[in-house]
Design a protein around this motif. Structure first.
Motif, PDB file in Angstrom:
ATOM      1  N   ALA A   1      -2.772  -7.868  -8.517  1.00 11.30           N
ATOM      2  CA  ALA A   1      -3.703  -7.628  -9.619  1.00 11.30           C
ATOM      3  C   ALA A   1      -4.264  -8.951 -10.126  1.00 11.30           C
ATOM      4  CB  ALA A   1      -3.006  -6.869 -10.739  1.00 11.30           C
ATOM      5  N   HIS A   2      -3.414  -9.974 -10.200  1.00 13.22           N
ATOM      6  CA  HIS A   2      -3.872 -11.310 -10.590  1.00 13.22           C
ATOM      7  C   HIS A   2      -4.894 -11.850  -9.595  1.00 13.22           C
ATOM      8  CE1 HIS A   2      -3.706 -15.318 -12.350  1.00 13.22           C
ATOM      9  NE2 HIS A   2      -3.469 -15.807 -11.152  1.00 13.22           N
ATOM     10  N   ARG A   3      -4.787 -11.433  -8.332  1.00 18.09           N
ATOM     11  CA  ARG A   3      -5.737 -11.851  -7.300  1.00 18.09           C
ATOM     12  C   ARG A   3      -6.960 -10.933  -7.240  1.00 18.09           C
ATOM     13  NH1 ARG A   3      -1.519 -13.003  -2.225  1.00 18.09           N
ATOM     14  NH2 ARG A   3      -0.467 -14.810  -3.145  1.00 18.09           N
ATOM     15  N   GLY A   4      -7.064 -10.001  -8.177  1.00 17.61           N
ATOM     16  CA  GLY A   4      -8.217  -9.119  -8.218  1.00 17.61           C
ATOM     17  C   GLY A   4      -8.118  -7.914  -7.323  1.00 17.61           C
ATOM     18  N   VAL A   5      -6.880  -7.518  -6.968  1.00 12.25           N
ATOM     19  CA  VAL A   5      -6.677  -6.395  -6.054  1.00 12.25           C
ATOM     20  C   VAL A   5      -5.749  -5.374  -6.703  1.00 12.25           C
ATOM     21  CG1 VAL A   5      -5.948  -5.687  -3.739  1.00 12.25           C
ATOM     22  CG2 VAL A   5      -6.889  -7.984  -4.098  1.00 12.25           C
ATOM     23  N   PRO A   6      -6.300  -4.346  -7.372  1.00 12.27           N
ATOM     24  CA  PRO A   6      -5.435  -3.277  -7.861  1.00 12.27           C
ATOM     25  C   PRO A   6      -4.835  -2.510  -6.694  1.00 12.27           C
ATOM     26  CG  PRO A   6      -7.743  -2.688  -8.130  1.00 12.27           C
ATOM     27  CD  PRO A   6      -7.721  -4.118  -7.667  1.00 12.27           C
ATOM     28  N   CYS A   7      -3.581  -2.141  -6.830  1.00 15.18           N
ATOM     29  CA  CYS A   7      -2.873  -1.542  -5.691  1.00 15.18           C
ATOM     30  C   CYS A   7      -1.868  -0.518  -6.191  1.00 15.18           C
ATOM     31  CB  CYS A   7      -2.168  -2.641  -4.902  1.00 15.18           C
ATOM     32  SG  CYS A   7      -1.060  -2.063  -3.619  1.00 15.18           S
ATOM     33  N   ALA A   8      -1.927   0.696  -5.646  1.00 12.13           N
ATOM     34  CA  ALA A   8      -0.930   1.712  -5.951  1.00 12.13           C
ATOM     35  C   ALA A   8       0.336   1.450  -5.144  1.00 12.13           C
ATOM     36  CB  ALA A   8      -1.481   3.101  -5.623  1.00 12.13           C
ATOM     37  N   LEU A   9       1.471   1.863  -5.670  1.00  7.80           N
ATOM     38  CA  LEU A   9       2.741   1.607  -4.987  1.00  7.80           C
ATOM     39  C   LEU A   9       2.790   2.266  -3.616  1.00  7.80           C
ATOM     40  CD1 LEU A   9       5.298   1.927  -7.931  1.00  7.80           C
ATOM     41  CD2 LEU A   9       4.537  -0.169  -6.784  1.00  7.80           C
ATOM     42  N   ASN A  10       2.148   3.428  -3.449  1.00  2.00           N
ATOM     43  CA  ASN A  10       2.193   4.092  -2.143  1.00  2.00           C
ATOM     44  C   ASN A  10       1.218   3.483  -1.138  1.00  2.00           C
ATOM     45  OD1 ASN A  10      -0.219   5.081  -3.161  1.00  2.00           O
ATOM     46  ND2 ASN A  10       0.206   7.218  -2.647  1.00  2.00           N
ATOM     47  N   GLU A  11       0.483   2.438  -1.561  1.00  2.00           N
ATOM     48  CA  GLU A  11      -0.371   1.694  -0.643  1.00  2.00           C
ATOM     49  C   GLU A  11       0.302   0.412  -0.146  1.00  2.00           C
ATOM     50  OE1 GLU A  11      -4.879   2.642  -2.162  1.00  2.00           O
ATOM     51  OE2 GLU A  11      -3.727   1.159  -3.304  1.00  2.00           O
ATOM     52  N   MET A  12       1.483   0.106  -0.676  1.00  2.00           N
ATOM     53  CA  MET A  12       2.149  -1.168  -0.363  1.00  2.00           C
ATOM     54  C   MET A  12       3.421  -0.948   0.435  1.00  2.00           C
ATOM     55  SD  MET A  12       3.623  -4.141  -2.908  1.00  2.00           S
ATOM     56  CE  MET A  12       2.013  -4.795  -3.302  1.00  2.00           C
TER      57      MET A  12
ATOM     58  N   GLY B   1       6.946 -10.486   3.424  1.00  2.00           N
ATOM     59  CA  GLY B   1       5.511 -10.244   3.501  1.00  2.00           C
ATOM     60  C   GLY B   1       5.221  -8.858   2.982  1.00  2.00           C
ATOM     61  N   TRP B   2       3.946  -8.510   2.887  1.00  2.00           N
ATOM     62  CA  TRP B   2       3.603  -7.164   2.454  1.00  2.00           C
ATOM     63  C   TRP B   2       2.241  -6.760   3.006  1.00  2.00           C
ATOM     64  CZ3 TRP B   2       3.823 -11.440  -0.586  1.00  2.00           C
ATOM     65  CH2 TRP B   2       2.714 -11.797  -1.352  1.00  2.00           C
ATOM     66  N   THR B   3       2.102  -5.448   3.158  1.00  2.00           N
ATOM     67  CA  THR B   3       0.876  -4.835   3.648  1.00  2.00           C
ATOM     68  C   THR B   3       0.315  -3.934   2.562  1.00  2.00           C
ATOM     69  OG1 THR B   3       1.680  -4.819   5.939  1.00  2.00           O
ATOM     70  CG2 THR B   3      -0.118  -3.304   5.402  1.00  2.00           C
ATOM     71  N   ILE B   4      -0.991  -4.012   2.342  1.00  2.00           N
ATOM     72  CA  ILE B   4      -1.693  -3.069   1.475  1.00  2.00           C
ATOM     73  C   ILE B   4      -2.695  -2.329   2.350  1.00  2.00           C
ATOM     74  CG2 ILE B   4      -3.207  -2.778  -0.519  1.00  2.00           C
ATOM     75  CD1 ILE B   4      -2.046  -5.382  -1.613  1.00  2.00           C
ATOM     76  N   ALA B   5      -2.594  -1.012   2.337  1.00  2.00           N
ATOM     77  CA  ALA B   5      -3.438  -0.194   3.207  1.00  2.00           C
ATOM     78  C   ALA B   5      -3.630   1.171   2.563  1.00  2.00           C
ATOM     79  CB  ALA B   5      -2.781  -0.036   4.583  1.00  2.00           C
ATOM     80  N   PRO B   6      -4.635   1.935   3.013  1.00  2.00           N
ATOM     81  CA  PRO B   6      -4.741   3.317   2.551  1.00  2.00           C
ATOM     82  C   PRO B   6      -3.411   4.048   2.714  1.00  2.00           C
ATOM     83  CG  PRO B   6      -6.693   2.713   3.791  1.00  2.00           C
ATOM     84  CD  PRO B   6      -5.733   1.576   3.940  1.00  2.00           C
ATOM     85  N   ALA B   7      -3.103   4.929   1.781  1.00  2.00           N
ATOM     86  CA  ALA B   7      -1.773   5.539   1.726  1.00  2.00           C
ATOM     87  C   ALA B   7      -1.387   6.233   3.026  1.00  2.00           C
ATOM     88  CB  ALA B   7      -1.714   6.530   0.553  1.00  2.00           C
ATOM     89  N   GLU B   8      -2.345   6.869   3.691  1.00  2.00           N
ATOM     90  CA  GLU B   8      -1.982   7.583   4.919  1.00  2.00           C
ATOM     91  C   GLU B   8      -1.612   6.623   6.044  1.00  2.00           C
ATOM     92  OE1 GLU B   8      -5.330   9.623   6.954  1.00  2.00           O
ATOM     93  OE2 GLU B   8      -6.476   8.996   5.205  1.00  2.00           O
ATOM     94  N   ILE B   9      -2.159   5.414   6.027  1.00  2.00           N
ATOM     95  CA  ILE B   9      -1.744   4.395   6.994  1.00  2.00           C
ATOM     96  C   ILE B   9      -0.382   3.845   6.609  1.00  2.00           C
ATOM     97  CG2 ILE B   9      -2.264   2.099   7.912  1.00  2.00           C
ATOM     98  CD1 ILE B   9      -5.216   2.757   7.705  1.00  2.00           C
ATOM     99  N   THR B  10      -0.213   3.541   5.320  1.00  2.00           N
ATOM    100  CA  THR B  10       1.065   2.982   4.861  1.00  2.00           C
ATOM    101  C   THR B  10       2.216   3.925   5.165  1.00  2.00           C
ATOM    102  OG1 THR B  10      -0.048   1.762   3.090  1.00  2.00           O
ATOM    103  CG2 THR B  10       2.314   2.140   2.836  1.00  2.00           C
TER     104      THR B  10
END
Length: 401
Positions: A81-92, A250-259
């Motif tokens: 979020a600090h980097r300008g990327v809102p992210c839901a937990l099921n996307e991470m 590390g971590w991945t942020i992706a659409p929930a169906e991919i995650t």
């Protein structure tokens, strides 16, 4: 004797890791590996974080959720979020280094023969992973401003290959070139992804290591400006270059169906990334230690980059051409009149190392190119290493006469 699967019948290892056998030689100066500077590790901060984490030993020593410890995911969503990327937990998804994120993504998305686009030159471990996945790699050239998006548009419109599954890029301080894709090109890339329906895989291990110039928003953050494009972006990030690679966080942020599918793939790989180091990372981030320590890293890398660029200019003049990066860990260069692989042999004789550029090409090799990393050696070693490199060049040039 053994019936190996097709990708492993005659596999090749990492060309960079093949050089590590020389690191132990006394007096060797290495511009080769992309190692962060070990003397810049926040040892005290990490020790304190480890002590706090171990106050809950069961959390550290027991299995954890496959997608990551909830405490760490909370801290990482705050960081993004600090980097300008809102992210839901099921996307991470928390991964064992961002390289595992790529491996999992390829497992769930890429079948043998599928087209995958990569920038060229590109990170060798990515090329190695794509080869083992039996993907068809189509390369897109880069210049001083990163991926040539106009050239990509021409390739996509040509119809000479099937619709690509994804495009892999390190858009900020790229490995190996150090180049950063401009904001305008990032927007254009997002539009192409929506038009042609391919995933942009944004690998961003170096984005926080800016020591000059103006920051450029990540591709995933810019997706808010291109309708429908967030569905076509996967973002990898890591603490390896900005905290410590030994954490393997590390971590991945992706659409929930991919995650969700990557989580299932990870269950078969390692069940979960190490809860102990995840807990340490969570404590380190929650304490604000990263924000306090990062300016020290970037300031020193800026000094080291300046030292390397000045030493190369002093030693080689116009014989060695390079683009000076605004951050990251690498300088990409071309040397006139000699094959970089031949130069490496003479360089090792002179106790200095680099990576020949051919390691970063899937096709159309550039034998005159080379990658130099300024992150790990000290400034005195950088200056001495440039002198040794010049001696090696003179010897290799004499060999070729």
């Amino acid at each position: 004797m053994y019936e190996f699967t097709a990708p492993f019948q005659n596999p090749s290892g990492s060309p960079i890791r093949e050089l590590f056998k020389y690191l132990g030689e006394p007096g060797m100066i290495s511009f080769a590996g992309g190692y962060p500077a070990s003397d810049l590790f926040d040892v005290d901060g990490l020790q304190q974080a480890a002590a706090r984490a171990y106050q809950d030993p069961n959390c550290c020593l027991q299995y954890g959720p496959t997608d990551g410890l909830p405490r760490l995911k909370h801290e990482l969503t705050n960081l993004m979020a600090h980097r300008g990327v809102p992210c839901a937990l099921n996307e991470m998804l928390v991964t064992t280094g961002s390289q595992q994120g790529l491996d999992l993504l390829l497992r769930v998305l890429v079948s043998p023969g599928d087209v995958v686009l990569t920038e060229q030159p590109a990170y060798p471990a990515t090329l190695q992973a794509l080869k083992l996945q039996q993907a068809r790699v189509v390369t897109v050239p880069v210049d001083a401003h990163g991926l040539d998006v106009d050239r990509l548009a021409t390739l996509l419109a040509s119809g000479t290959f099937a619709r690509p599954k994804l495009l892999y890029t390190v858009p900020t301080f790229a490995n190996p070139t150090g180049a950063t894709i401009t904001r305008e090109r990032r927007i254009a890339l997002l539009r192409l992804a929506v038009q042609y329906r391919f995933l942009i895989v944004e690998d961003d291990p170096y984005g926080d290591l800016r020591f000059s110039g103006d920051a450029v928003p990540s591709i995933i953050s810019l997706a808010a400006e291109v309708e429908g494009s967030r569905d076509w972006v996967v973002h990898f990030a890591s603490l390896s270059k900005i905290v410590a690679p030994g954490l393997r966080v590390g971590w991945t942020i992706a659409p929930a169906e991919i995650t969700r599918r990557c989580v299932i793939a990870k269950q078969t790989v390692d069940l979960c990334s190490a809860p102990w180091t995840q807990a340490i990372a969570a404590e380190y981030l929650s304490d604000g230690a990263l924000e306090r320590h990062l300016p020290r890293i970037t300031a020193m890398y800026g000094r080291k980059c300046e030292a390397l660029c000045e030493a190369l200019r002093s030693q080689f003049g116009d014989t060695l051409q390079f683009h000076r990066p605004e951050g990251g860990m690498f300088v990409w260069a071309r040397i006139e009149g000699i094959d970089a692989s031949a130069l490496l042999q003479r360089a090792i004789d002179n106790k200095v190392m680099f990576v020949p550029g051919k390691a970063f090409f899937a096709d159309r090799l550039d034998p005159a190119s080379l990658r130099l990393s300024f992150a790990a050696p000290g400034i005195a070693d950088i200056e001495e290493g440039a002198k040794r490199l010049r001696r090696a060049y003179d010897m290799a040039a004499a060999d070729s006469v």
